[in-house]
Write a protein that holds these residues in place. Structure first.
Motif: not given
Length: 247
Positions: A61, A65, A68-69, A73, A125, A127-128, A131
């Motif tokens: 996680e 994260d 992604w940051q 993305g 991944v 889950q993101r 979204a």
């Protein structure tokens, strides 16, 4: 394309991360050592390195994260991190063990890395990606013969499980805007998983670079609608010609 490659510090992972970065993708590669991952990434154009233990949900996680940051993305996940038979039997090519001889903790370690690790990273991944309504996942697999070869527990079961997981992921994500595909070399590779002195006579190992062209293509616009495919890297050119001629 912004790509997260797990197990990207060496072997197939590094070959794919290098090919993607050279082709213009922005790559985050991971390794258990964040320092090593950063050092390796520094040698690739625009790449970043992140520490990640795929067996540890909190580590997954945190790393996803961070990727992604820092990338802004993740457009593609390349699920590649894994360990081989040498971790449970250093002489697996010349002195294979029956499954009943495999230490239980060694069995668990391979399954947790090669199968549970794929699940945990893909879960975080996906889950993101859901979204934002889009994304691509490529799970690295191996030949079916490796999955049922004598003396290949637990590596064979771990890869068979990850292939079944890939098919389920593809079914679950159909029409969700997220594609799932499998990519495998198509033979033994020069990654260190097979000791040099244990390679059978007449067997030519593939270079990890064989993974470059198909992974770059899977990140391209041409592959936007490719879903639930099992692509063998050594046969990629033939597979692509057949696909294009069938359109």
């Amino acid at each position: 394309m912004k790509v997260l490659v797990t197990g990207g510090t060496s072997g197939l992972g590094f070959a794919m991360a290098s090919a993607l970065a050279t082709a213009g993708a922005t790559v985050a590669l991971t390794g258990r050592s964040g320092e090593e991952a950063s050092t390796v990434a520094a040698g690739l154009p625009g790449a970043i390195g992140i520490g990640l233990d795929v067996r540890d949900e909190s580590s997954v996680e945190k790393a996803v994260d961070e990727a992604w940051q820092r990338l802004g993305g993740i457009g593609m996940l390349v699920n590649n991190a894994g360990i081989g038979m040498r971790t449970v039997n250093p002489r697996f090519m010349t002195q294979p063990q029956g499954f009943w001889e495999v230490p239980a903790d060694g069995f668990r370690a391979v399954i947790e890395t090669n199968l549970t690790g794929y699940f945990l990273v893909a879960k975080a991944v996906t889950q993101r990606m859901l979204a934002v309504g889009r994304g691509r996942i490529v799970n690295i697999s191996m030949n079916h013969s490796t999955m049922n070869r004598a003396g290949f527990a637990p590596y064979g079961p771990s890869r068979a499980g990850s292939e079944a997981l890939s098919r389920i992921m593809a079914a679950d994500l159909r029409d969700a805007g997220i594609t799932v595909n499998m990519l495998l070399p198509g033979g033994g590779t020069v990654t260190g998983m097979i000791p040099a002195d244990a390679v059978p006579a007449g067997l030519a190992l593939l270079e990890p670079s064989v993974m470059g062209p198909p992974i770059v293509w899977l990140a391209s616009d041409d592959a936007a609608d490719v879903h639930d495919e099992r692509i063998v890297a050594v046969d990629f050119d033939h597979w692509l010609r057949d696909r294009n001629s069938g359109r």
